[in-house]
Design an enzyme around this catalytic site. Structure first.
Site, PDB file in Angstrom:
ATOM      1  N   ASP A  18     -11.699  51.955  -2.418  1.00  0.00           N
ATOM      2  CA  ASP A  18     -10.451  51.277  -2.716  1.00  0.00           C
ATOM      3  C   ASP A  18     -10.311  50.111  -1.738  1.00  0.00           C
ATOM      4  O   ASP A  18     -10.802  50.178  -0.605  1.00  0.00           O
ATOM      5  CB  ASP A  18      -9.286  52.255  -2.559  1.00  0.00           C
ATOM      6  N   ASP A  20      -7.096  48.134  -0.803  1.00  0.00           N
ATOM      7  CA  ASP A  20      -5.917  48.259   0.061  1.00  0.00           C
ATOM      8  C   ASP A  20      -5.833  49.644   0.689  1.00  0.00           C
ATOM      9  O   ASP A  20      -5.776  50.650  -0.003  1.00  0.00           O
ATOM     10  CB  ASP A  20      -4.638  48.000  -0.738  1.00  0.00           C
ATOM     11  N   ARG A  27      -2.853  44.805   1.632  1.00  0.00           N
ATOM     12  CA  ARG A  27      -2.715  43.351   1.454  1.00  0.00           C
ATOM     13  C   ARG A  27      -3.286  42.552   2.625  1.00  0.00           C
ATOM     14  O   ARG A  27      -2.974  41.388   2.803  1.00  0.00           O
ATOM     15  CB  ARG A  27      -1.260  42.983   1.183  1.00  0.00           C
ATOM     16  N   ARG A 129      -0.269  41.580 -14.157  1.00  0.00           N
ATOM     17  CA  ARG A 129      -1.712  41.538 -13.930  1.00  0.00           C
ATOM     18  C   ARG A 129      -2.390  41.829 -15.254  1.00  0.00           C
ATOM     19  O   ARG A 129      -1.806  42.416 -16.156  1.00  0.00           O
ATOM     20  CB  ARG A 129      -2.126  42.570 -12.884  1.00  0.00           C
ATOM     21  N   ARG A 140       7.641  41.975  -4.000  1.00  0.00           N
ATOM     22  CA  ARG A 140       6.304  41.738  -3.427  1.00  0.00           C
ATOM     23  C   ARG A 140       6.337  40.708  -2.298  1.00  0.00           C
ATOM     24  O   ARG A 140       5.387  40.605  -1.541  1.00  0.00           O
ATOM     25  CB  ARG A 140       5.346  41.258  -4.532  1.00  0.00           C
ATOM     26  N   ARG A 147       8.390  46.155   4.348  1.00  0.00           N
ATOM     27  CA  ARG A 147       7.714  47.133   3.489  1.00  0.00           C
ATOM     28  C   ARG A 147       7.706  48.510   4.176  1.00  0.00           C
ATOM     29  O   ARG A 147       7.981  49.527   3.547  1.00  0.00           O
ATOM     30  CB  ARG A 147       6.278  46.658   3.206  1.00  0.00           C
TER      31      ARG A 147
END
Length: 176
Positions: A18, A20, A27, A129, A140, A147
């Site tokens: 993966d 992230d 990110r 997306r 975002r 966050r």
């Protein structure tokens, strides 16, 4: 397309990572140490990455040479894919969902987020997306610190859990 990885110690072994939280911070950008670890691993087996972001974002995180440094690249949860630098067949979330159903889903999400009482909202609440939509109640555009704070708030108040339940109730035929 055939690819010969017989020069590797384990040519039939594929290690997928993966992006992230595994290859990079969420990110964030890949470190030199991680790049070296992957280069060493790639001498032994076939190596690829997978993630929800689009390919452009993954390039920003993993480097502009990802098609040369990974054997497989799976962007947008696999809807955009590369093998040995060559694009594979692709599909689209929008084609699957249809414009009318997609618009209904987005409108519901935006109304739901607008009514949320959360500590902050920072914009880009829905990111389209090719393979999915990314829905973010805080937005975002929030900073990493925001966050992290939101994650604590969410764990205490189950914001996302309640959101998912509302989505499932509103769209029982969507398979959410």
């Amino acid at each position: 397309m055939t690819t010969d990885w017989s020069n590797r110690e384990f040519p039939k072994t594929l290690c997928l990572f993966d992006v992230d939280g595994t290859l990079t911070p969420a990110r964030g950008v890949i470190t030199k140490d991680m790049q070296q670890t992957l280069a060493d691993l790639r001498k032994k087996c076939v190596v690829g990455f997978v993630g929800g972001s689009d390919f452009v974002k993954q390039e920003e995180q993993l480097g502009n040479d990802v098609l040369q440094t990974f054997d497989y690249c799976f962007s947008e949860n696999g809807l955009t894919a590369f093998r040995s630098g060559e694009a594979l067949a692709s599909d689209s979330f929008l084609q699957f969902m249809g414009e009318e159903r997609y618009t209904r889903l987005v409108n519901f999400c935006l109304r739901y987020i607008a009514d949320l009482e959360i500590p902050q909202k920072r914009g880009t609440f829905i990111e389209f997306r090719r393979g999915m939509i990314n829905v973010s109640p805080i937005g975002r555009n929030c900073s990493r610190e925001e966050r992290n704070e939101y994650e604590k708030f969410d764990l205490a108040h189950d914001v996302r859990k309640k959101f998912v339940l509302a989505l499932k109730k509103e769209f029982p035929d969507y398979g959410l």
